[in-house]
Design a protein around this motif. Structure first.
Motif, mmCIF file in Angstrom:
data_model
loop_
_atom_site.group_PDB
_atom_site.id
_atom_site.type_symbol
_atom_site.label_atom_id
_atom_site.label_comp_id
_atom_site.label_asym_id
_atom_site.label_seq_id
_atom_site.Cartn_x
_atom_site.Cartn_y
_atom_site.Cartn_z
ATOM 1 N N ALA A 86 -92.246 -39.587 -7.649
ATOM 2 C CA ALA A 86 -92.744 -38.217 -7.841
ATOM 3 C C ALA A 86 -91.702 -37.201 -7.379
ATOM 4 O O ALA A 86 -91.453 -36.198 -8.054
ATOM 5 N N ARG A 123 -97.894 -30.420 -9.391
ATOM 6 C CA ARG A 123 -97.160 -31.563 -9.953
ATOM 7 C C ARG A 123 -97.076 -32.702 -8.943
ATOM 8 O O ARG A 123 -97.180 -33.874 -9.319
ATOM 9 N N LEU A 124 -96.900 -32.363 -7.677
ATOM 10 C CA LEU A 124 -96.783 -33.394 -6.645
ATOM 11 C C LEU A 124 -98.114 -34.085 -6.384
ATOM 12 O O LEU A 124 -98.198 -35.316 -6.414
ATOM 13 N N ARG A 127 -99.455 -36.577 -8.806
ATOM 14 C CA ARG A 127 -98.743 -37.867 -8.873
ATOM 15 C C ARG A 127 -99.054 -38.795 -7.705
ATOM 16 O O ARG A 127 -99.046 -40.012 -7.870
#
Length: 153
Positions: A86, A123-124, A127
């Protein structure tokens, strides 16, 4: 074992990797060919990892720095592999350290503005599962140095 000339060469290369070998040779009192051989050996021996261009963050429209503190309840190898993947997929995360103490990781994130942090955060966390995430906006950079001290080798 490095000598004072090698350390001086490394310091000069850190300050300006585009410095001509003739200029380096003059500053360390060596012939150009001897200096060139030393530089090649320093590279072969792994003292110089790579040569890169350092871009101006403002000109790249990335003036904002956010430090992100991460706590996780996962410490298994498969979770860590997913976390590493990630991180690798998010170019705005430019540095990550695993810590001792109360927190597990600190991330250095460069952004065009503070509002863009939410994009990176989403986004982090989409994931990898994280227990706690805290962000700290850098108000001012007091020191930003990439050169390492050369006196320890």
């Amino acid at each position: 074992m490095l000598d004072d000339r090698d350390r001086k060469i490394l310091a000069l290369l850190q300050a300006d990797a585009d410095l001509a070998v003739t200029d380096i040779a003059e500053q360390v009192a060596l012939s150009v060919s001897a200096c060139s051989r030393r530089i090649a050996k320093l590279k072969d021996d792994g003292f110089v990892e790579r040569v890169v261009a350092r871009l101006d963050r403002r000109r790249m429209n990335l003036p904002t720095t956010v430090f992100v503190i991460v706590k996780t309840s996962h410490h298994a190898a498969d979770w860590l592999d997913g976390f590493r993947r990630a991180l690798a997929d998010i170019p705005e995360i430019v540095e990550v350290h695993r810590l001792t103490g109360n927190f597990d990781y600190i991330l250095k994130v460069v952004l065009p503005n503070v509002e863009h942090y939410d994009v990176i955060y989403k986004r982090l966390v989409q994931r990898v599962e994280l227990f706690d995430v805290s962000a700290y906006i850098s108000m001012e950079t007091l020191k930003r140095e990439i050169a390492l001290p050369t006196s320890y080798v």
